[in-house]
Design an enzyme around this catalytic site. Structure first.
Site, mmCIF file in Angstrom:
data_model
loop_
_atom_site.group_PDB
_atom_site.id
_atom_site.type_symbol
_atom_site.label_atom_id
_atom_site.label_comp_id
_atom_site.label_asym_id
_atom_site.label_seq_id
_atom_site.Cartn_x
_atom_site.Cartn_y
_atom_site.Cartn_z
ATOM 1 N N ASN A 25 58.345 -12.501 -64.646
ATOM 2 C CA ASN A 25 57.641 -13.170 -65.748
ATOM 3 C C ASN A 25 56.575 -12.210 -66.257
ATOM 4 O O ASN A 25 56.311 -11.181 -65.654
ATOM 5 C CB ASN A 25 57.035 -14.520 -65.310
ATOM 6 N N GLY A 33 62.664 -18.160 -57.802
ATOM 7 C CA GLY A 33 63.968 -17.549 -58.102
ATOM 8 C C GLY A 33 64.123 -16.147 -57.537
ATOM 9 O O GLY A 33 63.604 -15.823 -56.469
ATOM 10 N N ASP A 35 62.847 -13.458 -58.560
ATOM 11 C CA ASP A 35 61.525 -12.795 -58.526
ATOM 12 C C ASP A 35 60.854 -13.064 -57.176
ATOM 13 O O ASP A 35 60.325 -12.157 -56.517
ATOM 14 C CB ASP A 35 60.687 -13.380 -59.667
ATOM 15 N N SER A 122 67.290 -15.043 -67.048
ATOM 16 C CA SER A 122 66.884 -16.216 -67.855
ATOM 17 C C SER A 122 67.709 -17.469 -67.631
ATOM 18 O O SER A 122 67.408 -18.507 -68.236
ATOM 19 C CB SER A 122 66.905 -15.897 -69.369
ATOM 20 N N GLY A 124 68.014 -19.289 -64.947
ATOM 21 C CA GLY A 124 67.493 -20.215 -63.935
ATOM 22 C C GLY A 124 66.345 -21.020 -64.511
ATOM 23 O O GLY A 124 66.526 -21.854 -65.411
ATOM 24 N N TYR A 126 64.283 -20.304 -66.667
ATOM 25 C CA TYR A 126 64.113 -20.168 -68.128
ATOM 26 C C TYR A 126 65.198 -20.865 -68.945
ATOM 27 O O TYR A 126 65.192 -20.819 -70.168
ATOM 28 C CB TYR A 126 63.986 -18.691 -68.498
HETATM 29 N N1 APR Z 1 69.723 -12.936 -56.076
HETATM 30 C C1 APR Z 1 70.321 -12.934 -57.295
HETATM 31 N N2 APR Z 1 70.158 -13.914 -58.201
HETATM 32 C C2 APR Z 1 69.340 -14.937 -57.858
HETATM 33 C C3 APR Z 1 68.676 -15.018 -56.617
HETATM 34 C C4 APR Z 1 68.901 -13.949 -55.718
HETATM 35 N N3 APR Z 1 68.325 -13.914 -54.499
HETATM 36 N N4 APR Z 1 67.933 -16.159 -56.589
HETATM 37 C C5 APR Z 1 68.152 -16.781 -57.767
HETATM 38 N N5 APR Z 1 69.007 -16.063 -58.520
HETATM 39 C C6 APR Z 1 69.568 -16.362 -59.845
HETATM 40 C C7 APR Z 1 69.444 -17.766 -60.353
HETATM 41 O O1 APR Z 1 70.434 -18.601 -59.776
HETATM 42 C C8 APR Z 1 69.694 -17.531 -61.839
HETATM 43 O O2 APR Z 1 71.096 -17.479 -62.082
HETATM 44 O O3 APR Z 1 68.862 -15.579 -60.791
HETATM 45 C C9 APR Z 1 69.115 -16.130 -62.074
HETATM 46 C C10 APR Z 1 67.802 -16.142 -62.838
HETATM 47 O O4 APR Z 1 67.054 -17.273 -62.421
HETATM 48 P P1 APR Z 1 65.483 -17.166 -62.112
HETATM 49 O O5 APR Z 1 65.279 -16.336 -60.916
HETATM 50 O O6 APR Z 1 64.964 -18.561 -62.123
HETATM 51 O O7 APR Z 1 64.905 -16.343 -63.338
HETATM 52 P P2 APR Z 1 64.722 -16.757 -64.868
HETATM 53 O O8 APR Z 1 65.585 -17.896 -65.269
HETATM 54 O O9 APR Z 1 64.826 -15.468 -65.608
HETATM 55 O O10 APR Z 1 63.234 -17.292 -64.898
HETATM 56 C C11 APR Z 1 62.209 -16.360 -64.612
HETATM 57 O O11 APR Z 1 61.354 -17.719 -62.866
HETATM 58 O O12 APR Z 1 61.179 -17.045 -60.738
HETATM 59 C C12 APR Z 1 60.470 -17.213 -61.883
HETATM 60 O O13 APR Z 1 58.758 -15.547 -61.794
HETATM 61 C C13 APR Z 1 59.977 -15.907 -62.417
HETATM 62 O O14 APR Z 1 58.638 -16.970 -64.068
HETATM 63 C C14 APR Z 1 59.828 -16.245 -63.865
HETATM 64 C C15 APR Z 1 61.017 -17.140 -64.134
#
Ligand code: APR
Length: 173
Positions: A25, A33, A35, A122, A124, A126
């Site tokens: 983020n 997630g 991150d 994005s 998850g 987002y």
């Molecule tokens: N390895 C790979 N992919 C993962 C993992 C992992 N260990 N954990 C989760 N994911 C996948 C989720 O299932 C989703 O398909 O990563 C994809 C992106 O989801 P998020 O991690 O939620 O990221 P995003 O949707 O881009 O949102 C970003 O979420 O975690 C917070 O700090 C981050 O604020 C930011 C926001």
């Protein structure tokens, strides 16, 4: 050359590549997630370097990418990119997500990376529609000509994303 594209079901923190892309983020201070797990497994070194970037340039704008070393993770670099939060504006969100992939690929190349892994940015927290996000990701990466990158791995954490990517790859093959 055109890098080889692979789809795998799994966890980004377990994939051995030169550069692991993180769906961060704009604060660069970690979150949930992928991150969250990258910071948790990678260790505090990653956060310390993110804070140095914050002190230097503020956070990271949507669509942009910055890099740190990888701490305990099986890679040389972590590329932190900030995906768009889905708000229904297809054109703007598509442009921003495309920039995430383009800027991450360009940054990986500037670092001399031969391999890179992407989560499904994005899709998850987002809330970006998974099918559209996959189409954008594959459109950018299948057209990318590179002097250094030999392999691009899409890491799908959930079955739905994996099925979407496999379907799109099969359609284009
Ligand atoms: N390895 C790979 N992919 C993962 C993992 C992992 N260990 N954990 C989760 N994911 C996948 C989720 O299932 C989703 O398909 O990563 C994809 C992106 O989801 P998020 O991690 O939620 O990221 P995003 O949707 O881009 O949102 C970003 O979420 O975690 C917070 O700090 C981050 O604020 C930011 C926001």
């Amino acid at each position: 050359m055109k890098p080889k594209i692979q789809i795998t079901k799994g966890d980004s923190t377990k994939i051995e590549v030169d550069a692991i892309v993180n769906a961060a983020n704009s604060s660069l201070l970690g979150g949930g997630g992928v991150d969250g797990v990258i910071h948790k497994v990678g260790g505090k070194q990653i956060l310390e370097e993110c804070i140095l970037i914050r002190n230097r340039q503020g956070g990271c704008k949507t669509g942009n990418a910055v890099y740190t070393t990888a701490g305990n993770l099986p890679s040389k670099y972590i590329i932190h990119t900030v995906g768009p939060i889905w708000n229904g504006d297809v054109e703007k969100c598509t442009q921003a997500l495309s920039n995430c992939y383009k800027n991450s690929l360009a940054l990986a190349e500037s670092l001399g990376a031969k391999s890179i892994s992407f989560p499904n940015i994005s899709t998850g927290v987002y809330r970006f529609p998974k099918e559209l996000a996959a189409k954008i990701a594959l459109e950018i990466t299948t057209q990318w000509e590179s002097s250094t990158l030999e392999k691009i791995i899409f890491v799908c954490f959930d079955d739905e994303n994996e099925q979407i990517y496999q379907k799109l790859i099969n359609q284009n093959s």
